[in-house]
Motif scaffolding. Structure first.
Motif, PDB file in Angstrom:
ATOM      1  N   ASN A  69       0.840  -1.195   0.000  1.00 33.24           N
ATOM      2  CA  ASN A  69       0.000   0.000   0.000  1.00 33.24           C
ATOM      3  C   ASN A  69       0.882   1.255   0.000  1.00 33.24           C
ATOM      4  OD1 ASN A  69      -1.810   2.027   0.472  1.00 33.24           O
ATOM      5  ND2 ASN A  69      -2.805   1.055   2.227  1.00 33.24           N
ATOM      6  N   PHE A  70       0.803   2.022  -1.088  1.00 42.56           N
ATOM      7  CA  PHE A  70       1.676   3.195  -1.234  1.00 42.56           C
ATOM      8  C   PHE A  70       0.888   4.500  -1.066  1.00 42.56           C
ATOM      9  CE2 PHE A  70       3.705  -0.244  -3.545  1.00 42.56           C
ATOM     10  CZ  PHE A  70       5.020  -0.140  -3.128  1.00 42.56           C
ATOM     11  N   LYS A  71      -0.282   4.414  -0.477  1.00 40.32           N
ATOM     12  CA  LYS A  71      -1.199   5.553  -0.420  1.00 40.32           C
ATOM     13  C   LYS A  71      -0.551   6.844   0.086  1.00 40.32           C
ATOM     14  CE  LYS A  71      -5.910   6.507   0.838  1.00 40.32           C
ATOM     15  NZ  LYS A  71      -6.878   6.330   1.906  1.00 40.32           N
ATOM     16  N   ASN A  72       0.225   6.743   1.153  1.00 39.85           N
ATOM     17  CA  ASN A  72       0.844   7.959   1.705  1.00 39.85           C
ATOM     18  C   ASN A  72       2.341   8.003   1.430  1.00 39.85           C
ATOM     19  OD1 ASN A  72      -1.582   8.973   2.883  1.00 39.85           O
ATOM     20  ND2 ASN A  72      -1.424   7.248   4.317  1.00 39.85           N
ATOM     21  N   LYS A  73       2.736   7.354   0.370  1.00 44.00           N
ATOM     22  CA  LYS A  73       4.179   7.215   0.124  1.00 44.00           C
ATOM     23  C   LYS A  73       4.597   7.769  -1.233  1.00 44.00           C
ATOM     24  CE  LYS A  73       4.139   3.182   3.073  1.00 44.00           C
ATOM     25  NZ  LYS A  73       4.501   3.917   4.279  1.00 44.00           N
ATOM     26  N   THR A  74       5.891   8.097  -1.289  1.00 45.90           N
ATOM     27  CA  THR A  74       6.474   8.552  -2.548  1.00 45.90           C
ATOM     28  C   THR A  74       7.306   7.401  -3.114  1.00 45.90           C
ATOM     29  OG1 THR A  74       6.555  10.844  -1.827  1.00 45.90           O
ATOM     30  CG2 THR A  74       8.096  10.202  -3.568  1.00 45.90           C
ATOM     31  N   ILE A  75       7.096   7.112  -4.383  1.00 46.44           N
ATOM     32  CA  ILE A  75       7.882   6.072  -5.051  1.00 46.44           C
ATOM     33  C   ILE A  75       8.903   6.739  -5.975  1.00 46.44           C
ATOM     34  CG2 ILE A  75       7.818   4.164  -6.708  1.00 46.44           C
ATOM     35  CD1 ILE A  75       5.031   3.497  -5.724  1.00 46.44           C
ATOM     36  N   ILE A  76      10.145   6.264  -5.870  1.00 45.86           N
ATOM     37  CA  ILE A  76      11.189   6.742  -6.787  1.00 45.86           C
ATOM     38  C   ILE A  76      11.664   5.545  -7.600  1.00 45.86           C
ATOM     39  CG2 ILE A  76      13.379   7.959  -6.981  1.00 45.86           C
ATOM     40  CD1 ILE A  76      12.826   9.267  -4.307  1.00 45.86           C
ATOM     41  N   PRO A  77      11.158   5.427  -8.838  1.00 52.94           N
ATOM     42  CA  PRO A  77      11.475   4.237  -9.627  1.00 52.94           C
ATOM     43  C   PRO A  77      12.789   4.387 -10.405  1.00 52.94           C
ATOM     44  CG  PRO A  77       9.460   5.343 -10.408  1.00 52.94           C
ATOM     45  CD  PRO A  77      10.192   6.289  -9.524  1.00 52.94           C
ATOM     46  N   PHE A  78      13.499   3.269 -10.556  1.00 50.25           N
ATOM     47  CA  PHE A  78      14.695   3.272 -11.404  1.00 50.25           C
ATOM     48  C   PHE A  78      14.837   1.922 -12.105  1.00 50.25           C
ATOM     49  CE2 PHE A  78      17.557   0.732  -8.722  1.00 50.25           C
ATOM     50  CZ  PHE A  78      16.960   0.851  -7.475  1.00 50.25           C
ATOM     51  N   PHE A  79      15.444   1.962 -13.295  1.00 48.02           N
ATOM     52  CA  PHE A  79      15.526   0.756 -14.125  1.00 48.02           C
ATOM     53  C   PHE A  79      16.891   0.625 -14.777  1.00 48.02           C
ATOM     54  CE2 PHE A  79      11.127   2.057 -13.953  1.00 48.02           C
ATOM     55  CZ  PHE A  79      10.458   0.858 -13.760  1.00 48.02           C
ATOM     56  N   THR A  80      17.289  -0.625 -15.022  1.00 48.59           N
ATOM     57  CA  THR A  80      18.427  -0.887 -15.896  1.00 48.59           C
ATOM     58  C   THR A  80      17.872  -1.523 -17.166  1.00 48.59           C
ATOM     59  OG1 THR A  80      18.788  -3.064 -14.894  1.00 48.59           O
ATOM     60  CG2 THR A  80      20.065  -1.224 -14.006  1.00 48.59           C
ATOM     61  N   TYR A  81      18.560  -1.294 -18.278  1.00 47.07           N
ATOM     62  CA  TYR A  81      18.098  -1.871 -19.541  1.00 47.07           C
ATOM     63  C   TYR A  81      19.285  -2.111 -20.458  1.00 47.07           C
ATOM     64  CZ  TYR A  81      18.762   2.670 -21.799  1.00 47.07           C
ATOM     65  OH  TYR A  81      19.312   3.807 -22.305  1.00 47.07           O
ATOM     66  N   SER A  82      19.047  -2.940 -21.489  1.00 52.65           N
ATOM     67  CA  SER A  82      20.145  -3.215 -22.410  1.00 52.65           C
ATOM     68  C   SER A  82      19.790  -2.848 -23.840  1.00 52.65           C
ATOM     69  CB  SER A  82      20.525  -4.692 -22.341  1.00 52.65           C
ATOM     70  OG  SER A  82      19.422  -5.472 -22.750  1.00 52.65           O
ATOM     71  N   GLY A  83      18.524  -2.610 -24.092  1.00 45.08           N
ATOM     72  CA  GLY A  83      18.115  -2.300 -25.460  1.00 45.08           C
ATOM     73  C   GLY A  83      17.140  -1.142 -25.485  1.00 45.08           C
ATOM     74  N   GLY A  84      15.964  -1.365 -24.955  1.00 41.09           N
ATOM     75  CA  GLY A  84      14.966  -0.313 -24.998  1.00 41.09           C
ATOM     76  C   GLY A  84      13.853  -0.535 -23.997  1.00 41.09           C
ATOM     77  N   ALA A  85      13.124   0.546 -23.735  1.00 40.70           N
ATOM     78  CA  ALA A  85      12.016   0.480 -22.783  1.00 40.70           C
ATOM     79  C   ALA A  85      10.928   1.444 -23.229  1.00 40.70           C
ATOM     80  CB  ALA A  85      12.507   0.863 -21.399  1.00 40.70           C
TER      81      ALA A  85
END
Ligand SMILES: Cc1cc2nc3c(=O)[nH]c(=O)nc-3n(C[C@H](O)[C@H](O)[C@H](O)COP(=O)(O)O)c2cc1C
Length: 110
Positions: A51-67
């Protein structure tokens, strides 16, 4: 592997992942490799299970081709229903020297 993941996505399968108590955190960095141009299924499961209702999400990703970057951002928004979601960072897997600068710049802007 990619074929299996494509099948799992099609079937709406989500893997079982370990429970993590996020209740003491307001800001949560959530990272994943890119799978089939999207987030990985363990990350999707993590977003669905908590449950992220009162939370801040900081997303990060690794990739090798595309997203599909904007699609991923929208998907996180839809699944997590968080208070705030920052713009995800995408790091190219072989660009380790560039990545360091990229991370510093990204951290200074979030
Ligand atoms: C099932 C699967 C699907 C993947 N699909 C993509 C993709 O669509 N685009 C991409 O750039 N990389 C894709 N990758 C590569 C990973 O994103 C890349 O290897 C990873 O980010 C590198 O980090 P790691 O060494 O921590 O796995 C895929 C990898 C796997 C295992």
């Amino acid at each position: 592997m990619s074929k299996l993941v494509r099948k799992q996505i099609k079937e709406g399968f989500l893997p079982q992942i370990e429970d993590i108590d996020i209740s003491n955190y307001d800001v949560i960095f959530v990272g994943s490799p890119v799978w089939n141009f999207s987030m990985s299924l363990p990350m999707k499961a993590f977003l669905k299970n908590n449950n992220f209702k009162n939370k801040t999400i900081i997303p990060f990703f690794t990739y090798s081709g595309g997203a599909k970057r904007s699609k991923i951002a929208k998907e996180i928004e839809k699944i997590a229903n968080a208070k705030d979601i920052k713009k995800p960072l995408f790091m190219f897997e072989n660009g380790i020297f560039l990545v360091k600068e990229q991370i510093i710049k990204w951290l200074n802007n979030i």
